[in-house]
Design a protein around this motif. Sequence first.
Motif, PDB file in Angstrom:
ATOM      1  N   GLU A 426       0.741  -0.990  -0.274  1.00 56.58           N
ATOM      2  CA  GLU A 426      -0.046   0.237   0.048  1.00 56.58           C
ATOM      3  C   GLU A 426       0.855   1.261  -0.252  1.00 56.58           C
ATOM      4  O   GLU A 426       0.334   2.467  -0.215  1.00 56.58           O
ATOM      5  CB  GLU A 426      -1.188  -0.070   1.194  1.00 56.58           C
ATOM      6  CG  GLU A 426      -1.802  -1.078   1.097  1.00 56.58           C
ATOM      7  CD  GLU A 426      -3.001  -0.930   2.694  1.00 56.58           C
ATOM      8  OE1 GLU A 426      -2.824   0.254   3.612  1.00 56.58           O
ATOM      9  OE2 GLU A 426      -3.632  -2.106   2.991  1.00 56.58           O
ATOM     10  N   VAL A 427       2.456   1.480   0.219  1.00 55.32           N
ATOM     11  CA  VAL A 427       2.931   2.312   0.369  1.00 55.32           C
ATOM     12  C   VAL A 427       4.214   2.072  -1.091  1.00 55.32           C
ATOM     13  O   VAL A 427       4.248   0.699  -1.194  1.00 55.32           O
ATOM     14  CB  VAL A 427       3.714   2.453   1.770  1.00 55.32           C
ATOM     15  CG1 VAL A 427       2.527   2.799   2.753  1.00 55.32           C
ATOM     16  CG2 VAL A 427       4.109   1.421   2.366  1.00 55.32           C
ATOM     17  N   LYS A 428       5.246   3.323  -0.760  1.00 57.64           N
ATOM     18  CA  LYS A 428       6.596   2.662  -2.097  1.00 57.64           C
ATOM     19  C   LYS A 428       6.914   1.812  -1.527  1.00 57.64           C
ATOM     20  O   LYS A 428       7.680   1.711  -0.453  1.00 57.64           O
ATOM     21  CB  LYS A 428       7.154   4.182  -2.021  1.00 57.64           C
ATOM     22  CG  LYS A 428       7.883   4.127  -2.966  1.00 57.64           C
ATOM     23  CD  LYS A 428       8.659   5.302  -2.945  1.00 57.64           C
ATOM     24  CE  LYS A 428      10.085   5.587  -4.015  1.00 57.64           C
ATOM     25  NZ  LYS A 428      10.740   6.951  -3.600  1.00 57.64           N
ATOM     26  N   PRO A 429       7.242   0.812  -2.088  1.00 57.95           N
ATOM     27  CA  PRO A 429       7.904   0.186  -2.377  1.00 57.95           C
ATOM     28  C   PRO A 429       9.834   0.233  -1.808  1.00 57.95           C
ATOM     29  O   PRO A 429       9.985   1.226  -2.618  1.00 57.95           O
ATOM     30  CB  PRO A 429       8.154  -1.199  -3.074  1.00 57.95           C
ATOM     31  CG  PRO A 429       6.725  -0.691  -4.373  1.00 57.95           C
ATOM     32  CD  PRO A 429       6.594   1.062  -4.115  1.00 57.95           C
ATOM     33  N   TRP A 430       9.791  -0.393  -1.540  1.00 53.66           N
ATOM     34  CA  TRP A 430      11.473  -0.915  -1.130  1.00 53.66           C
ATOM     35  C   TRP A 430      12.656  -0.563  -2.335  1.00 53.66           C
ATOM     36  O   TRP A 430      13.379   0.180  -2.274  1.00 53.66           O
ATOM     37  CB  TRP A 430      12.935  -1.853  -0.350  1.00 53.66           C
ATOM     38  CG  TRP A 430      12.751  -2.960  -1.171  1.00 53.66           C
ATOM     39  CD1 TRP A 430      11.217  -4.143  -1.405  1.00 53.66           C
ATOM     40  CD2 TRP A 430      13.582  -3.711  -1.505  1.00 53.66           C
ATOM     41  NE1 TRP A 430      12.368  -5.191  -2.150  1.00 53.66           N
ATOM     42  CE2 TRP A 430      12.979  -4.955  -2.205  1.00 53.66           C
ATOM     43  CE3 TRP A 430      14.952  -3.381  -1.413  1.00 53.66           C
ATOM     44  CZ2 TRP A 430      14.206  -5.871  -2.637  1.00 53.66           C
ATOM     45  CZ3 TRP A 430      16.404  -4.604  -1.775  1.00 53.66           C
ATOM     46  CH2 TRP A 430      15.530  -5.653  -1.612  1.00 53.66           C
ATOM     47  N   LEU A 431      11.851  -1.259  -3.364  1.00 51.31           N
ATOM     48  CA  LEU A 431      13.210  -0.758  -5.089  1.00 51.31           C
ATOM     49  C   LEU A 431      10.988  -0.585  -5.725  1.00 51.31           C
ATOM     50  O   LEU A 431      10.324  -1.200  -5.765  1.00 51.31           O
ATOM     51  CB  LEU A 431      13.287  -1.721  -5.594  1.00 51.31           C
ATOM     52  CG  LEU A 431      14.547  -2.666  -4.825  1.00 51.31           C
ATOM     53  CD1 LEU A 431      14.548  -4.026  -5.566  1.00 51.31           C
ATOM     54  CD2 LEU A 431      15.697  -1.757  -6.016  1.00 51.31           C
ATOM     55  N   PRO A 432      11.883  -0.027  -6.717  1.00 55.37           N
ATOM     56  CA  PRO A 432      10.519   0.402  -7.608  1.00 55.37           C
ATOM     57  C   PRO A 432       9.891  -0.586  -8.761  1.00 55.37           C
ATOM     58  O   PRO A 432      10.989  -1.367  -8.781  1.00 55.37           O
ATOM     59  CB  PRO A 432      11.345   1.238  -8.930  1.00 55.37           C
ATOM     60  CG  PRO A 432      12.652   1.296  -8.890  1.00 55.37           C
ATOM     61  CD  PRO A 432      12.822   1.142  -7.489  1.00 55.37           C
ATOM     62  N   ILE A 433       9.140  -0.312  -9.107  1.00 56.23           N
ATOM     63  CA  ILE A 433       8.223  -1.450  -9.942  1.00 56.23           C
ATOM     64  C   ILE A 433       7.773  -1.188 -10.991  1.00 56.23           C
ATOM     65  O   ILE A 433       7.598   0.417 -10.992  1.00 56.23           O
ATOM     66  CB  ILE A 433       6.539  -1.520  -9.080  1.00 56.23           C
ATOM     67  CG1 ILE A 433       7.001  -2.575  -7.661  1.00 56.23           C
ATOM     68  CG2 ILE A 433       6.096  -2.709 -10.394  1.00 56.23           C
ATOM     69  CD1 ILE A 433       5.869  -2.172  -6.988  1.00 56.23           C
ATOM     70  N   PRO A 434       9.120  -1.632 -11.841  1.00 49.04           N
ATOM     71  CA  PRO A 434       8.974  -0.897 -13.562  1.00 49.04           C
ATOM     72  C   PRO A 434       8.102  -0.661 -13.775  1.00 49.04           C
ATOM     73  O   PRO A 434       6.603  -2.258 -14.397  1.00 49.04           O
ATOM     74  CB  PRO A 434       9.447  -2.048 -14.068  1.00 49.04           C
ATOM     75  CG  PRO A 434      10.954  -2.658 -13.542  1.00 49.04           C
ATOM     76  CD  PRO A 434       9.498  -2.726 -12.082  1.00 49.04           C
ATOM     77  N   GLU A 435       6.854   0.666 -15.166  1.00 47.66           N
ATOM     78  CA  GLU A 435       5.769   0.416 -15.197  1.00 47.66           C
ATOM     79  C   GLU A 435       5.216  -1.177 -16.129  1.00 47.66           C
ATOM     80  O   GLU A 435       4.093  -1.250 -16.636  1.00 47.66           O
ATOM     81  CB  GLU A 435       5.621   1.651 -15.950  1.00 47.66           C
ATOM     82  CG  GLU A 435       4.248   1.636 -16.594  1.00 47.66           C
ATOM     83  CD  GLU A 435       4.054   3.147 -17.381  1.00 47.66           C
ATOM     84  OE1 GLU A 435       2.919   3.570 -17.741  1.00 47.66           O
ATOM     85  OE2 GLU A 435       5.148   4.744 -16.819  1.00 47.66           O
TER      86      GLU A 435
END
Length: 548
Positions: A426-435
């Motif tokens: 529900e919050v910003k993950p520890w690594l980004p998620i590629p679109e």
Amino acid sequence: MLETAIDKEWWRGAVIYQIYPRSYQDSNADGIGDLNGITSRLPYIASLGVDAIWISPFFTSPMDDFGYDVSDYCNVDPMFGSLADFEKLVSAAHYLGLKVMIDLVLSHTSDRHPWFIESRKDQTNHKSDWYVWADAKPDGTVPNNWLSIFGGSSWQWDSRRKQYYLHNFLKSQPDLNFHNPDVQDALLDATRFWLDKGVDGFRLDTINFYFHSESLKDNPALPPEKQSYNTAPSVNPYSYQSHLYDKSQPENLDFLRRFRALLDEYPAAAAVGEVGDDERGLQILADYTSGGDKMHMCYAFDFLGGGAPTPNKVWKAFHDLESEAPDAWACWAFSNHDVVRYTSRWQVAPDLQDNANRLHIALLLTMRGSACLYQGEELGLQEAYVPYEDLQDPYGIEFWPDFPGRDGARTPMVWDQTSTYAGFSEVKPWLPIPEEHLFAAVGLAEQNVTSLLNHYRAMLAFRKAHPALRKGTMDFDRTDGDVLTFVRSHEGDEVYCAFNLSPETREIPFDGNTIEPLDHKLDFYTEVDNDLLKLQAYGVFFGSIKKS
């Protein structure tokens, strides 16, 4: 009530699904995956048709290397939950018919482990030789030329003891001294702790790094033509050496026998070892799994680095293994948390990527041995690009930009394309998620009966339906050019497997024999006649041969 017979050899031919816990499912809205998150996703994993899960480390750790730097072998890091959460996970997995294997990191600990804190105090304390310590050379330099996989010397000066300590990885990951029986005993006690918690087995990290040569001889140089970059990238001089003395020592066999004897005290515990050695990987795999008294299975880096499988490469791997130890058992993997995802590593034309993905899982699941799948590969996830400012991996930070590290294979699992964070958190993950990963999310794949995800399920069901694919022999037929064919056989069950490992159509004549397809849903072929099989680009065929 009748008792169910225990299958002590469940591991032979098993398919193991690897979970990187930081990136699987966040259950408490902190942006980091955890044990309860894994438990909530177990029904999905069971639906794939795998036999077991392997969970990367979740032990107490300062997280310099994200859990591979252990500071307490017998507890769960609060980041991931609690021991009670782990016990619930094991219970839920077993209810769904899944075995649970956990990652044991025995070669080294964190420098914040109580053992190392004691060991570094002085040269006379009761744990003074629990780690690998050595005096400086007369001029104050390091004891020898051994190198760390993470860059630079594998020796770090400690001002308290006025000695160097060995670290094959980060300087905060000191190597344990396996020549000390007390160290072995302590590690076996930790192993027993988790067996008593109900785990079904272990994945042993860097299994050939346990022992070093007490002579501390320099490693010899490796000629450039023999250098390989499966264990370490080309930007790292680690590959310049022949690692004869810093790992893969013969004393390891006796420890592995002790480890196996402990596992054999339990009804059906099993272990798979990771062999990191570019020069002698298959030989070590054979040594460690032969005889029935050491590892149940191991995997080397033959298919975890370098180019895509070729017919000759596949044949050679099995030929070399058979030559070293006919009774050895391999566990093959094409991807894991340490290497570039194979969908990116083995690049093909975009319009052929789907066929190539289907071929590669078909090949992995039909080769003799067990198999490891890495989370997200069933979705066809590509290696993610992670900007420098978002990097977490110390390996990538050290060698940026020439080697971006391992974060690209560790980005969070994508569950729901409609969610801001793909259903992972529900919050910003520890690594980004590629679109671009969102277009491969589980939610979308579930809606498409022809998706790669559903192809994985079909392949896993096909493997389970044929004992030959799990435990049978493997007899090669064609191994030249672009076409690979072999026959798997076991107690009357026979499967003919054909693969076109090229982007061009290939034909296979059958010299008057006839072939019959076993499962049309799994085949990629354009035409099959009595004595001719035509495979399209990256085509696959499974059938039976009827002799004329």
